[in-house]
Design an enzyme around this catalytic site. Structure first.
Site, PDB file in Angstrom:
ATOM      1  N   HIS A 332       0.850  -1.184   0.000  1.00 38.53           N
ATOM      2  CA  HIS A 332       0.000   0.000   0.000  1.00 38.53           C
ATOM      3  C   HIS A 332       0.887   1.235   0.000  1.00 38.53           C
ATOM      4  O   HIS A 332       2.000   1.210   0.515  1.00 38.53           O
ATOM      5  CB  HIS A 332      -0.932  -0.003   1.222  1.00 38.53           C
ATOM      6  CG  HIS A 332      -2.022   1.024   1.151  1.00 38.53           C
ATOM      7  ND1 HIS A 332      -1.872   2.298   1.653  1.00 38.53           N
ATOM      8  CD2 HIS A 332      -3.269   0.965   0.614  1.00 38.53           C
ATOM      9  CE1 HIS A 332      -2.990   2.980   1.439  1.00 38.53           C
ATOM     10  NE2 HIS A 332      -3.841   2.202   0.811  1.00 38.53           N
ATOM     11  N   ASP A 391      -7.959  -5.143  -0.485  1.00 34.43           N
ATOM     12  CA  ASP A 391      -8.376  -5.928  -1.647  1.00 34.43           C
ATOM     13  C   ASP A 391      -8.060  -7.411  -1.484  1.00 34.43           C
ATOM     14  O   ASP A 391      -8.675  -8.257  -2.133  1.00 34.43           O
ATOM     15  CB  ASP A 391      -7.704  -5.400  -2.920  1.00 34.43           C
ATOM     16  CG  ASP A 391      -8.168  -3.999  -3.281  1.00 34.43           C
ATOM     17  OD1 ASP A 391      -9.376  -3.732  -3.147  1.00 34.43           O
ATOM     18  OD2 ASP A 391      -7.341  -3.176  -3.682  1.00 34.43           O
TER      19      ASP A 391
END
Length: 455
Positions: A332, A391
């Site tokens: 991320h 996700d």
């Protein structure tokens, strides 16, 4: 469903494209020379500071004497830790997405009276305008529901008696209406896709004004309209975790940019939907799902750490997966040691996985989460911390709930609408200037030639 053929000459297209490529080369060293911050990011990967916000905070590291120091990720909505919000809802065994929407758009948690009135307003606003489904969704169905959601959002402008006024009261009214209608739009668009592109039957259920957003989604999407309370509560938690993620993410910034121009709510939100569709943003969850489907097909024993590790190496080498060399669901831009959304979703998903027979798939995902950081560090020679992002687990949750892949990103949009509306309200009331960054001009002066002199 037939599509409109293209009448553009293929030879002309090739010529135009070659001309574009010839005249649009920008050497990468120019970005360094002119100190251009590509993607509005600084050299260390942090975002360029372009505004201030009271809405949310995405905290994944601290700067210690100019160096990033990894920490456990923290996500706050209006100062409330998202873990605390979810824990409070679990203690009282309540649905909470509507309450989080109130918090983000209004600034404080509601009283019982305020929440009841807010939920009542949402319930009354769920119904689409007369003939909207027939005229705006069924007459031009889309194979991608995100495109239909963007188009339907724009179309709602025509049904609004006061679409352009940018007072707080009017934008708040429009936000409540969009929050209510998004679940109905995506479910009807999905049914149209089933009928016209998949050759399946279509089931159009009527939204229930007395049910929560999560309950309405499951009721509208499933053929029999039935669901369990546990299923609806898990989906509710997904919506909460996707509701807001700071003003710097691509779609929320899109809302800021468009709102700064003075445009209407429907145009700003349709632009955000279009941004979220991209595979580098909200569409990433589908890439995670596809990657795990391929892994399950090519790894005989999902519990064999060596076999899984070998396959992850192939993905990083571009020999497996989509050839990108990326392990989707890992890493991320801000979170380092952990993504709190992934942590919360994993915790909520485990009981359902065990009850629905998805334990093996969940174990595989957790194994990939465990192995990837070390393999990535060895392959890339990087000591950058890496954690699973939201996700990684959202696709499995939607799969366990029996939701089709074509709805994964639209569900993200259905959650994020409350964050988008909060950012729009904040930008309209505090922004003050149209957002207008600069681009370095690279064109040199050219002498004009008459048409017959151009060769």
């Amino acid at each position: 469903m037939t599509t409109q053929p293209s009448f553009v000459n293929p030879v002309l297209l090739q010529e135009l494209s070659e001309s574009f490529r010839l005249h649009n080369q920008i050497p990468s060293d120019l970005y360094t020379r002119f100190r251009i911050k590509r993607g509005l990011r600084n050299a260390d990967g942090t975002g360029v500071l372009v505004g201030a916000s009271r809405l949310g905070n995405v905290h994944g590291y601290i700067l210690n004497e100019g160096e990033r120091e990894p920490i456990e990720g923290r996500l706050t909505y209006r100062g409330y830790n998202v873990y605390d919000l979810i824990h409070g809802l679990e203690q009282e065994d309540r649905f909470g997405f509507e309450e989080v929407g109130y918090l983000l758009m209004c600034g404080a948690l509601p009283t019982r009276r305020q929440l009841d009135e807010f939920q009542r307003s949402i319930g009354l606003e769920r119904a689409l305008p007369d003939n909207f489904t027939e005229d705006m969704i069924m007459r031009a169905p889309s194979r991608d529901i995100m495109n239909k959601l963007a188009g339907a959002t724009l179309a709602l402008y025509s049904y609004d008696p006061n679409p352009d006024e940018t007072t707080v009261e009017n934008i708040m009214r429009q936000g409540i209406s969009l929050m209510a209608k998004f679940p109905v739009i995506i479910s009807h668009a999905y049914q149209a896709k089933r009928r016209y592109f998949d050759g399946d039957s279509m089931f159009l259920h009527v939204p229930d004004p007395d049910r929560s957003t999560a309950e309405n989604i499951l009721h509208l999407v499933r053929p029999n309209g039935k669901y369990s309370d546990d299923e609806a509560k898990l989906l509710d938690r997904c919506l909460i975790l996707h509701a807001e993620h700071g003003g710097g993410n691509n779609s929320s910034f899109t809302v800021r940019v468009t709102s700064s121009s003075g445009t209407d709510t429907y145009s700003a939100i349709a632009a955000a939907v279009s941004a979220l569709k991209g595979p580098r943003h909200g569409g990433a969850n589908l890439r995670v799902v596809r990657q795990f489907e391929e892994m399950k097909e090519n790894i005989s024993d999902w519990t064999d750490e060596g076999a899984v590790a070998d396959y992850l190496c192939k993905i990083l080498d571009g020999e497996a997966g989509d050839g990108s060399g990326l392990i989707y669901g890992m890493g991320h831009a801000i979170y380092t040691l952990s993504d709190p959304r992934a942590v919360a979703l994993k915790k909520a998903a485990r009981p359902l996985a065990e009850s629905k027979g998805f334990s093996r798939e969940m174990d595989l995902i957790e194994l990939v989460e465990k192995l990837t950081p070390a393999i990535f560090a060895e392959k890339k020679g990087s000591d950058k911390p890496m954690c699973a992002n939201v996700d990684m687990y959202s696709g499995l949750v939607y799969k366990m709930l029996g939701l089709p892949k074509s709805l994964y990103t639209p569900l993200f949009a259905t959650a994020r609408i409350v964050g988008w509306m909060a950012h729009r309200l904040e930008e309209v009331t505090t922004g003050g200037k149209i957002i207008r960054p600069a681009y370095k001009p690279l064109c040199k002066s050219v002498v004009y030639k008459n048409l017959d002199e151009r060769g």
